[in-house]
Design a protein around this motif. Structure first.
Motif, PDB file in Angstrom:
ATOM      1  N   PRO A 113      51.106   8.147  -0.579  1.00 60.39           N
ATOM      2  CA  PRO A 113      51.599   8.658  -1.859  1.00 60.39           C
ATOM      3  C   PRO A 113      50.413   8.908  -2.784  1.00 60.39           C
ATOM      4  O   PRO A 113      49.468   8.106  -2.830  1.00 60.39           O
ATOM      5  CB  PRO A 113      52.494   7.521  -2.373  1.00 60.39           C
ATOM      6  CG  PRO A 113      52.908   6.786  -1.150  1.00 60.39           C
ATOM      7  CD  PRO A 113      51.741   6.866  -0.215  1.00 60.39           C
ATOM      8  N   ALA A 114      50.439  10.014  -3.523  1.00 58.46           N
ATOM      9  CA  ALA A 114      49.297  10.387  -4.356  1.00 58.46           C
ATOM     10  C   ALA A 114      49.773  10.841  -5.727  1.00 58.46           C
ATOM     11  O   ALA A 114      50.729  11.611  -5.834  1.00 58.46           O
ATOM     12  CB  ALA A 114      48.481  11.498  -3.693  1.00 58.46           C
ATOM     13  N   VAL A 115      49.101  10.351  -6.766  1.00 59.55           N
ATOM     14  CA  VAL A 115      49.424  10.737  -8.141  1.00 59.55           C
ATOM     15  C   VAL A 115      48.247  11.486  -8.736  1.00 59.55           C
ATOM     16  O   VAL A 115      47.116  11.367  -8.279  1.00 59.55           O
ATOM     17  CB  VAL A 115      49.757   9.496  -9.001  1.00 59.55           C
ATOM     18  CG1 VAL A 115      50.952   8.753  -8.423  1.00 59.55           C
ATOM     19  CG2 VAL A 115      48.552   8.551  -9.115  1.00 59.55           C
ATOM     20  N   GLY A 116      48.522  12.276  -9.770  1.00 58.18           N
ATOM     21  CA  GLY A 116      47.469  13.008 -10.451  1.00 58.18           C
ATOM     22  C   GLY A 116      47.528  14.500 -10.205  1.00 58.18           C
ATOM     23  O   GLY A 116      48.129  14.972  -9.222  1.00 58.18           O
ATOM     24  N   ALA A 117      46.881  15.250 -11.097  1.00 56.69           N
ATOM     25  CA  ALA A 117      46.906  16.705 -11.013  1.00 56.69           C
ATOM     26  C   ALA A 117      46.222  17.224  -9.754  1.00 56.69           C
ATOM     27  O   ALA A 117      46.567  18.295  -9.255  1.00 56.69           O
ATOM     28  CB  ALA A 117      46.245  17.310 -12.253  1.00 56.69           C
ATOM     29  N   GLY A 118      45.246  16.480  -9.237  1.00 59.13           N
ATOM     30  CA  GLY A 118      44.593  16.894  -7.998  1.00 59.13           C
ATOM     31  C   GLY A 118      45.554  16.885  -6.833  1.00 59.13           C
ATOM     32  O   GLY A 118      45.555  17.795  -5.991  1.00 59.13           O
ATOM     33  N   ALA A 119      46.397  15.868  -6.768  1.00 61.34           N
ATOM     34  CA  ALA A 119      47.394  15.786  -5.702  1.00 61.34           C
ATOM     35  C   ALA A 119      48.439  16.892  -5.857  1.00 61.34           C
ATOM     36  O   ALA A 119      48.862  17.504  -4.877  1.00 61.34           O
ATOM     37  CB  ALA A 119      48.059  14.419  -5.720  1.00 61.34           C
ATOM     38  N   ALA A 120      48.863  17.154  -7.095  1.00 60.05           N
ATOM     39  CA  ALA A 120      49.857  18.198  -7.339  1.00 60.05           C
ATOM     40  C   ALA A 120      49.298  19.580  -7.004  1.00 60.05           C
ATOM     41  O   ALA A 120      50.006  20.433  -6.459  1.00 60.05           O
ATOM     42  CB  ALA A 120      50.313  18.151  -8.792  1.00 60.05           C
ATOM     43  N   LEU A 121      48.017  19.804  -7.320  1.00 62.36           N
ATOM     44  CA  LEU A 121      47.395  21.104  -7.074  1.00 62.36           C
ATOM     45  C   LEU A 121      47.260  21.384  -5.587  1.00 62.36           C
ATOM     46  O   LEU A 121      47.415  22.526  -5.143  1.00 62.36           O
ATOM     47  CB  LEU A 121      46.021  21.150  -7.753  1.00 62.36           C
ATOM     48  CG  LEU A 121      45.223  22.438  -7.656  1.00 62.36           C
ATOM     49  CD1 LEU A 121      45.976  23.595  -8.313  1.00 62.36           C
ATOM     50  CD2 LEU A 121      43.854  22.265  -8.304  1.00 62.36           C
ATOM     51  N   TYR A 122      46.975  20.348  -4.823  1.00 63.94           N
ATOM     52  CA  TYR A 122      46.795  20.513  -3.380  1.00 63.94           C
ATOM     53  C   TYR A 122      47.923  19.800  -2.635  1.00 63.94           C
ATOM     54  O   TYR A 122      47.695  18.971  -1.756  1.00 63.94           O
ATOM     55  CB  TYR A 122      45.422  19.985  -2.959  1.00 63.94           C
ATOM     56  CG  TYR A 122      44.295  20.731  -3.624  1.00 63.94           C
ATOM     57  CD1 TYR A 122      43.931  22.008  -3.213  1.00 63.94           C
ATOM     58  CD2 TYR A 122      43.605  20.168  -4.706  1.00 63.94           C
ATOM     59  CE1 TYR A 122      42.920  22.712  -3.846  1.00 63.94           C
ATOM     60  CE2 TYR A 122      42.589  20.857  -5.347  1.00 63.94           C
ATOM     61  CZ  TYR A 122      42.251  22.129  -4.909  1.00 63.94           C
ATOM     62  OH  TYR A 122      41.234  22.811  -5.542  1.00 63.94           O
TER      63      TYR A 122
END
Length: 227
Positions: free
Chosen positions: A155-164
Motif C-alpha cells: 500500500p502506498a500513500v502520497g502524490a507520487g504513488a497516485a501519479l504512478y
C-alpha cells in the motif's frame, strides 16, 4: 509548549498550531508555484484563528523534505528566521514521515506501507514503513519504474504513488502532507524524549543548475600602459 508547524516540500503549503495536546488551527493550500507567497499569510491566518500571536509560539517544526530546492528553501529559511527572531528551538521533520504519520492516524494503512511524493523527471521521493509506522527504508529518490516489487506492491500513500498508479498498484490517500500530522508527530517524539532532525534540507540529488564542465575563469586585463 505551543508548536508552530509548516511544510513547503511539496505543492501543499500547510501550516498548523499545536498546544501540546491538540491542534488549535490549521491551513493547507495546494499550489506548486506559490510557496513563497502563501506561507507567511498561512502562518498569520493560523495564528489568528487560534487567537495567538507569534510571540506565543515556543517551538517550530518544519518539513525538511525530501523535495525540490525552491520549495524546501522557503519553509526552512522561514523557520530558521522565525526561530532566531523569537529565540525558540527549530526542529526538522522528514516530510515523508509526516505523510506516513497522517496515513496511520487516519487508518488508511495498518500494515507495512510506502510513502511517495512526486520528484518530477519520472522519479519519486519514497520511504518504506513497517507495521508500527516506523521508517524502515529511505528516504530515497528513484524512477518509479525502477523500484522493486517488494516496494511497489505495498500500500502506498502520497502524490507520487497516485501519479504512478500503474507502478504502485495499491495507491491510497492522503496525497499531500498535512502540518497537523507533522505537528502531532513532532510533539509525540519530543514528549517521548526522542530526537528530531536538524532543520536542514533533504535534497537527495544534485541541483539542476551547475557550473559547466571545463569552465575557465576570466579576469579583466589591467589598464593599458601609459605612453
Amino acid at each position: 509548549m505551543l508548536l508552530l508547524a509548516f511544510d513547503t516540500a511539496t505543492p501543499a503549503v500547510t501550516v498548523a498550531l499545536h498546544d501540546d495536546s491538540a491542534v488549535l488551527a490549521g491551513s493547507t493550500r495546494v499550489d506548486a508555484r506559490r510557496q513563497g507567497e502563501l506561507l507567511a499569510p498561512g502562518i498569520a491566518d493560523v495564528l489568528r484563528a487560534a487567537g495567538r500571536t507569534r510571540s506565543d509560539v515556543t517551538a517550530i517544526a518544519v518539513g525538511v523534505g525530501p523535495g525540490p530546492y525552491t520549495g524546501l528553501r522557503v519553509g526552512i529559511v522561514t523557520a530558521l528566521a522565525m526561530g532566531d527572531a523569537l529565540g525558540i528551538p527549530v526542529y526538522g521533520v522528514c516530510t515523508l514521515d509526516a505523510l506516513a504519520y497522517a496515513a496511520r492516524r487516519d487508518g488508511t494503512v495498518t500494515g507495512p506501507f510506502v510513502a511517495a511524493t512526486d520528484a518530477r523527471r519520472k522519479e519519486v521521493y519514497w520511504a518504506r514503513y513497517d507495521e508500527a509506522g516506523a521508517r524502515a527504508q529511505g528516504p530515497a529518490v528513484d524512477r518509479a519504474g525502477d523500484l522493486p516489487e517488494d516496494v511497489t506492491k505495498l500500500p502506498a500513500v502520497g502524490a507520487g504513488a497516485a501519479l504512478y498508479a500503474g507502478t504502485f498498484t495499491d495507491a491510497r490517500a492522503p496525497e499531500h502532507p498535512d502540518a497537523a500530522a507533522l505537528a502531532a508527530f513532532a510533539v509525540r517524539r519530543l514528549a517521548a524524549g526522542e530526537a528530531l532532525s536538524a532543520p536542514e534540507p533533504l535534497y537527495l540529488r544534485r541541483p539542476d543548475a551547475q557550473v559547466p564542465a571545463g569552465y575557465k575563469a576570466v579576469t579583466p586585463d589591467g589598464p593599458p600602459p601609459r605612453a
